[in-house]
Design a protein around this motif. Structure first.
Motif, PDB file in Angstrom:
ATOM      1  N   MET A   1       0.838  -1.214   0.000  1.00  0.00           N
ATOM      2  CA  MET A   1       0.000   0.000   0.000  1.00  0.00           C
ATOM      3  C   MET A   1       0.866   1.254   0.000  1.00  0.00           C
ATOM      4  O   MET A   1       0.559   2.236  -0.685  1.00  0.00           O
ATOM      5  CB  MET A   1      -0.904   0.002   1.236  1.00  0.00           C
ATOM      6  CG  MET A   1      -1.965  -1.060   1.205  1.00  0.00           C
ATOM      7  SD  MET A   1      -2.778  -1.125   2.828  1.00  0.00           S
ATOM      8  CE  MET A   1      -3.911  -2.478   2.510  1.00  0.00           C
ATOM      9  N   LEU A   2       1.940   1.211   0.765  1.00  0.00           N
ATOM     10  CA  LEU A   2       2.851   2.362   0.798  1.00  0.00           C
ATOM     11  C   LEU A   2       3.443   2.605  -0.585  1.00  0.00           C
ATOM     12  O   LEU A   2       3.514   3.737  -1.070  1.00  0.00           O
ATOM     13  CB  LEU A   2       3.961   2.130   1.829  1.00  0.00           C
ATOM     14  CG  LEU A   2       3.518   2.149   3.290  1.00  0.00           C
ATOM     15  CD1 LEU A   2       4.648   1.671   4.197  1.00  0.00           C
ATOM     16  CD2 LEU A   2       3.070   3.549   3.705  1.00  0.00           C
ATOM     17  N   ARG A   3       3.841   1.521  -1.205  1.00  0.00           N
ATOM     18  CA  ARG A   3       4.449   1.620  -2.541  1.00  0.00           C
ATOM     19  C   ARG A   3       3.458   2.244  -3.525  1.00  0.00           C
ATOM     20  O   ARG A   3       3.795   3.132  -4.302  1.00  0.00           O
ATOM     21  CB  ARG A   3       4.889   0.224  -2.986  1.00  0.00           C
ATOM     22  CG  ARG A   3       5.753   0.194  -4.173  1.00  0.00           C
ATOM     23  CD  ARG A   3       7.185   0.631  -3.843  1.00  0.00           C
ATOM     24  NE  ARG A   3       7.871   1.007  -5.073  1.00  0.00           N
ATOM     25  CZ  ARG A   3       8.291   2.243  -5.343  1.00  0.00           C
ATOM     26  NH1 ARG A   3       8.165   3.202  -4.479  1.00  0.00           N
ATOM     27  NH2 ARG A   3       8.880   2.506  -6.481  1.00  0.00           N
ATOM     28  N   GLN A   4       2.211   1.727  -3.472  1.00  0.00           N
ATOM     29  CA  GLN A   4       1.158   2.271  -4.359  1.00  0.00           C
ATOM     30  C   GLN A   4       0.950   3.757  -4.133  1.00  0.00           C
ATOM     31  O   GLN A   4       0.571   4.494  -5.037  1.00  0.00           O
ATOM     32  CB  GLN A   4      -0.186   1.602  -4.052  1.00  0.00           C
ATOM     33  CG  GLN A   4      -0.470   0.352  -4.853  1.00  0.00           C
ATOM     34  CD  GLN A   4      -1.861  -0.199  -4.486  1.00  0.00           C
ATOM     35  OE1 GLN A   4      -2.813   0.538  -4.285  1.00  0.00           O
ATOM     36  NE2 GLN A   4      -1.939  -1.511  -4.390  1.00  0.00           N
ATOM     37  N   ALA A   5       1.162   4.195  -2.904  1.00  0.00           N
ATOM     38  CA  ALA A   5       0.947   5.608  -2.569  1.00  0.00           C
ATOM     39  C   ALA A   5       2.146   6.475  -2.954  1.00  0.00           C
ATOM     40  O   ALA A   5       2.145   7.680  -2.702  1.00  0.00           O
ATOM     41  CB  ALA A   5       0.651   5.744  -1.077  1.00  0.00           C
ATOM     42  N   GLY A   6       3.187   5.860  -3.520  1.00  0.00           N
ATOM     43  CA  GLY A   6       4.324   6.653  -3.992  1.00  0.00           C
ATOM     44  C   GLY A   6       5.464   6.757  -2.993  1.00  0.00           C
ATOM     45  O   GLY A   6       6.337   7.616  -3.122  1.00  0.00           O
ATOM     46  N   VAL A   7       5.460   5.876  -2.001  1.00  0.00           N
ATOM     47  CA  VAL A   7       6.505   5.885  -0.972  1.00  0.00           C
ATOM     48  C   VAL A   7       7.716   5.094  -1.460  1.00  0.00           C
ATOM     49  O   VAL A   7       7.564   4.061  -2.118  1.00  0.00           O
ATOM     50  CB  VAL A   7       5.920   5.284   0.333  1.00  0.00           C
ATOM     51  CG1 VAL A   7       7.002   4.939   1.330  1.00  0.00           C
ATOM     52  CG2 VAL A   7       4.909   6.256   0.934  1.00  0.00           C
ATOM     53  N   ALA A   8       8.909   5.576  -1.139  1.00  0.00           N
ATOM     54  CA  ALA A   8      10.138   4.922  -1.599  1.00  0.00           C
ATOM     55  C   ALA A   8      10.829   4.128  -0.492  1.00  0.00           C
ATOM     56  O   ALA A   8      11.419   3.077  -0.737  1.00  0.00           O
ATOM     57  CB  ALA A   8      11.104   5.972  -2.137  1.00  0.00           C
ATOM     58  N   TYR A   9      10.791   4.641   0.738  1.00  0.00           N
ATOM     59  CA  TYR A   9      11.528   4.046   1.865  1.00  0.00           C
ATOM     60  C   TYR A   9      10.551   3.618   2.957  1.00  0.00           C
ATOM     61  O   TYR A   9       9.408   4.084   2.993  1.00  0.00           O
ATOM     62  CB  TYR A   9      12.460   5.081   2.497  1.00  0.00           C
ATOM     63  CG  TYR A   9      13.622   5.511   1.651  1.00  0.00           C
ATOM     64  CD1 TYR A   9      14.857   4.868   1.737  1.00  0.00           C
ATOM     65  CD2 TYR A   9      13.511   6.594   0.770  1.00  0.00           C
ATOM     66  CE1 TYR A   9      15.939   5.286   0.971  1.00  0.00           C
ATOM     67  CE2 TYR A   9      14.586   7.013  -0.004  1.00  0.00           C
ATOM     68  CZ  TYR A   9      15.801   6.353   0.107  1.00  0.00           C
ATOM     69  OH  TYR A   9      16.870   6.770  -0.653  1.00  0.00           O
ATOM     70  N   CYS A  10      11.022   2.792   3.880  1.00  0.00           N
ATOM     71  CA  CYS A  10      10.237   2.565   5.094  1.00  0.00           C
ATOM     72  C   CYS A  10      11.175   2.329   6.278  1.00  0.00           C
ATOM     73  O   CYS A  10      12.114   1.534   6.183  1.00  0.00           O
ATOM     74  CB  CYS A  10       9.289   1.382   4.939  1.00  0.00           C
ATOM     75  SG  CYS A  10       8.066   1.331   6.278  1.00  0.00           S
ATOM     76  N   ILE A  11      10.929   3.051   7.358  1.00  0.00           N
ATOM     77  CA  ILE A  11      11.677   2.842   8.601  1.00  0.00           C
ATOM     78  C   ILE A  11      11.207   1.523   9.221  1.00  0.00           C
ATOM     79  O   ILE A  11      10.003   1.246   9.261  1.00  0.00           O
ATOM     80  CB  ILE A  11      11.421   4.010   9.579  1.00  0.00           C
ATOM     81  CG1 ILE A  11      11.897   5.338   8.968  1.00  0.00           C
ATOM     82  CG2 ILE A  11      12.113   3.762  10.922  1.00  0.00           C
ATOM     83  CD1 ILE A  11      11.456   6.582   9.755  1.00  0.00           C
ATOM     84  N   VAL A  12      12.141   0.725   9.674  1.00  0.00           N
ATOM     85  CA  VAL A  12      11.812  -0.559  10.296  1.00  0.00           C
ATOM     86  C   VAL A  12      12.598  -0.673  11.602  1.00  0.00           C
ATOM     87  O   VAL A  12      13.789  -0.343  11.649  1.00  0.00           O
ATOM     88  CB  VAL A  12      12.192  -1.739   9.361  1.00  0.00           C
ATOM     89  CG1 VAL A  12      11.902  -3.073  10.029  1.00  0.00           C
ATOM     90  CG2 VAL A  12      11.440  -1.648   8.032  1.00  0.00           C
ATOM     91  N   GLY A  13      11.931  -1.118  12.643  1.00  0.00           N
ATOM     92  CA  GLY A  13      12.637  -1.381  13.899  1.00  0.00           C
ATOM     93  C   GLY A  13      12.994  -0.144  14.689  1.00  0.00           C
ATOM     94  O   GLY A  13      13.926  -0.182  15.523  1.00  0.00           O
ATOM     95  N   HIS A  14      12.267   0.953  14.467  1.00  0.00           N
ATOM     96  CA  HIS A  14      12.520   2.138  15.300  1.00  0.00           C
ATOM     97  C   HIS A  14      12.349   1.755  16.770  1.00  0.00           C
ATOM     98  O   HIS A  14      11.490   0.943  17.113  1.00  0.00           O
ATOM     99  CB  HIS A  14      11.555   3.261  14.919  1.00  0.00           C
ATOM    100  CG  HIS A  14      11.878   4.545  15.596  1.00  0.00           C
ATOM    101  ND1 HIS A  14      11.491   4.809  16.891  1.00  0.00           N
ATOM    102  CD2 HIS A  14      12.598   5.613  15.187  1.00  0.00           C
ATOM    103  CE1 HIS A  14      11.962   6.000  17.226  1.00  0.00           C
ATOM    104  NE2 HIS A  14      12.629   6.507  16.216  1.00  0.00           N
ATOM    105  N   SER A  15      13.132   2.369  17.636  1.00  0.00           N
ATOM    106  CA  SER A  15      13.110   1.952  19.049  1.00  0.00           C
ATOM    107  C   SER A  15      11.734   2.155  19.682  1.00  0.00           C
ATOM    108  O   SER A  15      11.363   1.421  20.597  1.00  0.00           O
ATOM    109  CB  SER A  15      14.175   2.692  19.846  1.00  0.00           C
ATOM    110  OG  SER A  15      13.826   4.051  19.955  1.00  0.00           O
ATOM    111  N   GLU A  16      10.972   3.142  19.189  1.00  0.00           N
ATOM    112  CA  GLU A  16       9.620   3.308  19.751  1.00  0.00           C
ATOM    113  C   GLU A  16       8.728   2.140  19.353  1.00  0.00           C
ATOM    114  O   GLU A  16       7.886   1.691  20.134  1.00  0.00           O
ATOM    115  CB  GLU A  16       9.030   4.659  19.303  1.00  0.00           C
ATOM    116  CG  GLU A  16       9.683   5.815  20.052  1.00  0.00           C
ATOM    117  CD  GLU A  16       9.734   7.123  19.289  1.00  0.00           C
ATOM    118  OE1 GLU A  16       8.990   7.300  18.313  1.00  0.00           O
ATOM    119  OE2 GLU A  16      10.561   7.981  19.681  1.00  0.00           O
TER     120      GLU A  16
END
Ligand code: PGA
Length: 258
Positions: free
Chosen positions: A88-103
């Motif tokens: 879904m993110l990709r379809q929305a035009g997103v290139a990156y995704c943060i994974v494993g943020h400490s929060e």
């Protein structure tokens, strides 16, 4: 092992966390667009909340500034109420995704195993993962910082091939420095970044440690960015609070071009 930082293009990413609904996000994106369109020295991305992603993607089109997710669900689709997939993110035009943020790790149950699944999900969806690692204050004071970071790296990257790794950006974010105003000193940050690069060098061919970017995150501001970014193994910054203020964020981008 250190390799020249000049070989890697700096990358500054802003994590807007649960701030900036659509109208405010659009206004901030517009300010960034005005200043950053056409600059070609630094890769820049912003990670708005999901709901603000479409308007930010539209606003930043042709600006050269990329949009990132802050999180994704490991599955492409399904009965997972309240979740968003990489597809879904990709379809929305997103290139990156943060994974494993400490929060995510501390507040939402993102264990090492979940982080690994989410990294795989990024690859499946065609997103570039920004994988966060970092120790808590207790772990640092107990002399466990490196052990923890190595464990997090092994879990997150374990199933990736060497050829996949240059698509991954790593972010070292000591938990004690996130949102606390207590920034790691350039020397402390450099030390862990060098350890991470060594960890990569021990396991993968030289193009992996040479090419992978390792960002520092934790209370980065325009006023402290230059000292951090001048370190040979610090290739950029993952910025929280200071990414919500256009001038602060632009000051950090400027520090990366210096
Ligand atoms: P901070 O957050 O810059 O507000 O410390 C960094 C992060 O959480 O990525």
């Amino acid at each position: 092992m250190t390799t020249s930082a000049s070989r890697r293009r700096p990358f500054i990413a802003g994590n807007w966390k649960m701030y900036k609904g659509p109208a405010e996000a659009d206004a901030l994106a517009e300010l960034l667009k005005r200043s950053l369109t056409g600059q070609a020295q630094v890769d820049v991305a912003v990670a708005p909340p999901f709901l603000s992603i479409p308007i930010v993607v539209a606003r930043l089109r042709h600006s050269g500034v990329h949009v990132s997710g802050q999180n994704l669900h490991p599955e492409p689709a399904g009965a997972f109420t309240g979740e968003i997939s990489g597809e879904m993110l990709r379809q929305a035009g997103v290139a990156y995704c943060i994974v494993g943020h400490s929060e995510r790790r501390a507040l939402f149950g993102d264990t090492d195993a979940v982080v690994e699944k989410k990294v795989q999900a990024c690859f499946r969806a065609g997103l570039l993962p920004i994988v966060c690692v970092g120790e808590t204050l207790e772990e640092r004071e107990g002399g466990q910082a490196e052990v923890v970071v190595r464990r997090q790296l092994a879990a997150a990257l374990g199933r990736l091939t060497a050829d996949q790794l240059p698509s991954v950006t790593l972010a070292y974010e000591p938990v004690w420095a996130i949102g606390t105003g207590r920034v790691a000193t350039p020397a402390q940050a450099q030390e862990m970044h060098a350890t991470i690069r060594e960890w990569l060098a021990e396991r993968y061919p030289p193009f992996v440690p040479r090419g992978m970017r390792i960002l520092y995150g934790g209370s980065v501001k325009a006023s402290n960015a230059a000292g951090l970014l001048s370190q040979p193994d610090i290739d950029g910054a993952l910025v929280g609070g200071a990414a919500l203020v256009a001038d602060e964020f632009l000051g950090i981008v400027a520090a990366a071009t210096a």
